[in-house]
Design an enzyme around this catalytic site. Sequence first.
Site, short mmCIF file in Angstrom:
data_model
loop_
_atom_site.label_atom_id
_atom_site.label_comp_id
_atom_site.label_asym_id
_atom_site.label_seq_id
_atom_site.Cartn_x
_atom_site.Cartn_y
_atom_site.Cartn_z
N ASP A 4 0.79 -1.23 0.00
CA ASP A 4 0.00 0.00 0.00
C ASP A 4 0.82 1.28 0.00
O ASP A 4 0.30 2.35 -0.32
CB ASP A 4 -0.95 0.01 1.20
CG ASP A 4 -2.12 -0.95 1.01
OD1 ASP A 4 -2.46 -1.23 -0.14
OD2 ASP A 4 -2.69 -1.41 2.01
N TYR B 145 -9.69 0.16 3.07
CA TYR B 145 -9.11 0.25 4.41
C TYR B 145 -8.63 1.67 4.72
O TYR B 145 -8.18 2.40 3.84
CB TYR B 145 -7.92 -0.71 4.56
CG TYR B 145 -8.29 -2.01 5.24
CD1 TYR B 145 -8.53 -2.06 6.61
CD2 TYR B 145 -8.42 -3.19 4.52
CE1 TYR B 145 -8.88 -3.25 7.24
CE2 TYR B 145 -8.76 -4.39 5.14
CZ TYR B 145 -8.99 -4.41 6.50
OH TYR B 145 -9.33 -5.59 7.12
#
Length: 659
Positions: A326, A410
Amino acid sequence: MFKRFRFPWLAIIIIICIAIFFGCISKLSAQQLQISHPLTPLTESEITTAVGVIRKQKTLSDVAAFSIVALQEPEKKEVLNFTPNKEFQRQAFVVIYERSQNKTYEGVVDLKQQSLSSWKEITHAQPALSYSECELTSQAVKADTRWQKAMQKRGIQDFDDVKVSCWAPGILSKQEETTGDRLARGLSYYRGDRWNYYGSPIEGVLATVNLNTGKVVSFTDRGIVPFSKENWNYDLKSLGKLLTPPKPLKILQPNGRTFQINGNEISWQGWKFRYLMHPRDGLVLYLVNYQDGENIRPVLYRGSLSEMVVPYGHPDPTWSFRNAFDVGEYNFGVLANALELGKDIPENGVLLDAIFANEQGEPVTMPRVVGIYERDNGILWKHYGYDTQRNDVRRNRELVITITATVDNYDYSVNWIFHQDGTLEVQNELSGVVLAQGTALEKESSDNPYGRLLAKNIFGVNHQHFFNYRLDMDVDGQANSVMEMNVNSVPISGKNPLGNAIAVAETPLTKETTAVRDIDTKHSREWMISSANKKNNLDVGTAYMLMPTGNTIFFPTEGAEIRKRAEFATHHLWVTKYKLDELYAGGNYPNQSQPKEGLPTYISNDESLTNEDVVLWYTMGMTHVPRPEDWPVMPVHRVGFKLVPRGFFSRNPAINLPE
């Protein structure tokens, strides 16, 4: 005074020119004052200058994307030797992706000379996905006739009712590896008239897009799987009956805040540090020092989130590729949220802006992305004396600097927490929406061990989140050594007849390859970073401890492809000798990367770590077996670690804190 001018308008023109001249001088002076330190973030004008220099000296296509425009960090020696009003180098580091050529370039621009210091192509490198590429992915998927037929088979006629989510390609097939094309995966969700579409994944449908051509190059449809038709919106109107709210809790500081902000330098309760928002790393701290009496003592030169990896544990081919880096695949910093006082941080906090460059290289101000605040956290220290009836106690005040970035479903908060006892803590908070899998199941079943049912037709896949932090330690100077400390039981013997003895064993980590270590709760394992040059009052090197808290192990099995690409996550601690350009645990370009990049390469020369400038790389993680209570939005889960003084001070540094 203007009578001597034959034409009045001539006087007006002269006045305007003078105003413009002094305005430019004033603006330049203001910028010079603003750039007062080598670690000052890039300004808007510096970003414009850097991009302008590259556009002038290099021919860029219309689809060239500026992936990163950031401060080129100066040599550490230059920063540490800097004194106010001293000249210093000012450079910008730029990553450009030419989509039409499928080529990645790195450039360094000298901002004072307005010249290109270096320019090179980085072969076999794919920078982070951009917003425009995610838009391209969605358009390409929806234009594909195979995808359209798959939607129609599921009764979806209006393709605007479907959200296509863009993912980095993750684990590549052998064929995908050989082409070298820049790829993205398109996941499909039924949105309809609901904004929270994550509860309705259109399972088994996966499209892979060649971002160089804008076409779908492979398409999978593994058959119709029911998806949830329920409304999973969680706004107050959708939720219906609400809980009784708690009564208001006000945080007041009637005499003002204790911390001071001077540019990008923060001071609080003996601590002083600088911060910077990096488009990839997010929040970076520099020059973390502690004022101990009259002495300014260094602790940490640079600390940042280096990389993340989120491996999903389902063998289905539409899931097994999902292993998100990420930080490096999406540019974590530019995904930072605008925070809100009284919500993201307490109302006594301060919100700070950051300046980034967009894909076109234009400076953009991101408002309120950094939060800083003080908070109470119970008791700092206490003792009650029965004989004297004395109750000596101090409250525990903490300073928190924080950001939150949202990567698709998320939300990740990164918090650096400064304590009055000299401890520096990192705490990550995980929230957001579980990445759900569509399923025909309506009740929990043991048939699928790869997760748990969250709701009817919604399955939560087992997965993990790993965060690697790069910690360039300078404990009382750059010459440091690292010691592993293990606590052991002592066998019963004549010297230990009752078997109650507890011993501590210290093992120096002297070489990079032997300093690849794991936590061991059986031995309460910690790592000590000690100064080679500074002794405390007990004639021992002053030190800080890296103290793990919650953690887990990397579960993908030996031989798994993700273990090869995310080797940094397979161990909890790595130690390297400092190098300016070694910044990322998973390598500079983890998108479509090869095995062994990053830390495995950094330690391959096996340098000495004794009395050296050392960098610690700490990996912490959590294993998430989803539960119904995580739906539709997951309550915050926290994971972190601490840097705790050990012999750095001669006594409790907060003992003389006034009541």
